[in-house]
Design an enzyme around this catalytic site. Structure first.
Site, short mmCIF file in Angstrom:
data_model
loop_
_atom_site.label_atom_id
_atom_site.label_comp_id
_atom_site.label_asym_id
_atom_site.label_seq_id
_atom_site.Cartn_x
_atom_site.Cartn_y
_atom_site.Cartn_z
NE ARG A 84 36.07 3.27 58.14
CZ ARG A 84 36.12 1.96 58.03
NH1 ARG A 84 35.04 1.22 58.29
NH2 ARG A 84 37.23 1.35 57.64
CG ASP A 142 27.61 5.63 60.19
OD1 ASP A 142 28.60 5.07 59.68
OD2 ASP A 142 27.17 5.34 61.31
CE1 TYR A 197 30.40 12.30 65.07
CE2 TYR A 197 31.84 11.61 66.86
CZ TYR A 197 31.48 11.57 65.53
OH TYR A 197 32.21 10.81 64.65
NE ARG A 246 22.42 7.49 63.62
CZ ARG A 246 22.36 6.76 62.50
NH1 ARG A 246 23.46 6.51 61.81
NH2 ARG A 246 21.20 6.28 62.09
#
Length: 271
Positions: free
Chosen positions: A52, A54, A112, A204
């Site tokens: 997933r 966000d 990422y 993050r």
């Protein structure tokens, strides 16, 4: 039923995330794909993503799989889906794969990229949705950020960098690398995070810590202590979603018998 693997790029700005939402919960990437696939397949088709993302998070190479009716297996899937999807979602690749391929459980790693905007005076309007504007903090202490990034590499308990809202069996993860990578302009600084897997909003949170170190608000040793103590309340704030992009999902096989495949070839600094 034949199994189809999709590699998907999307602009997450106007999405509530990858996953289907409850009624009234907003657009999802999965929902857009399943709506298009239902028209092509003549009924509901469930799409399974590698993980997933966000609300507000982007992707260059999200990977998903689905099973399609035998009589539709030969469709030109990439062209057909791209003709039906909204402009903020694109199919980068589509291929039939072995029945045992699973976009999530077959994955061996993810990458990422997080992009910072470091120019103090302005932000280019077309880059604003894809960066975190930290120009007001410039100049950042890049050497201190590099030192802190080195602390994250290896196998650690990342409980201090996992936000509430999930219940993982373990908060320990193997991080292969956290490093600065090439950026498309001198106004930007891009960081790449590679691991076997990530916790909820872990990237993050790590980026938030790196920026606080760059600002001089905390030291790398402070972050080492936070990592060791495992308390989220002691860690710096979470970085915004806008700067984050899923750039690759790694597999031991591409699902068609070819060994070790990483589904991404991004341009430096995208997302």
């Amino acid at each position: 039923m034949p199994r189809l693997r999709l590699t998907i790029a999307y602009d997450g700005t106007r999405f509530a995330g990858w996953q289907l939402q409850a009624p009234g919960g907003g657009r999802s990437v999965q929902g857009c794909l399943e709506e298009a696939l239902a028209k092509l397949c003549g009924g509901l088709v469930r799409v399974h993503g590698s993980g997933r993302t966000d609300a507000g998070v982007h992707a260059l190479a999200q990977v998903a799989h689905l099973d399609v009716p035998e009589d539709r297996a030969g469709l030109p899937w990439q062209r057909a889906l791209n003709a039906m999807l909204p402009p903020d979602v694109s199919i980068v690749d589509a291929a039939l794969v072995a029945a045992g391929f699973h976009s999530r459980f077959s994955a061996t790693g993810k990458a990422y990229r997080y992009t910072l905007w470091t120019e103090r005076a302005y932000v280019l309007p077309w880059r604003r949705p894809y960066v975190w504007n930290v120009g007001r903090y410039a100049p950042l202490d890049v050497a201190a950020m590099d030192a802190c990034a080195g602390l994250f590499a290896g196998f650690h308990d990342f409980a201090a960098f996992c936000n509430a809202g999930s219940d993982p069996a373990s908060t320990s993860r193997l991080v292969r690398s956290v490093s600065r990578v090439a950026s498309p302009s001198p106004q930007e600084m891009a960081w790449e995070f590679r691991a076997e897997g990530f916790l909820k909003q872990m990237v993050r949170n790590l980026m938030g810590a790196l920026v606080e170190v760059g600002r001089g608000k905390v030291s790398p040793e402070d972050i080492r202590s936070v990592l060791t103590m495992g308390q989220r309340r002691l860690a710096p704030p979470t970085a915004p979603a806008s700067g984050l992009c899923l750039v690759g999902v790694e597999y031991a096989s591409d699902g068609r018998g070819h060994k070790r495949h990483l589904f991404h070839q991004p341009e430096a600094g995208q997302g």
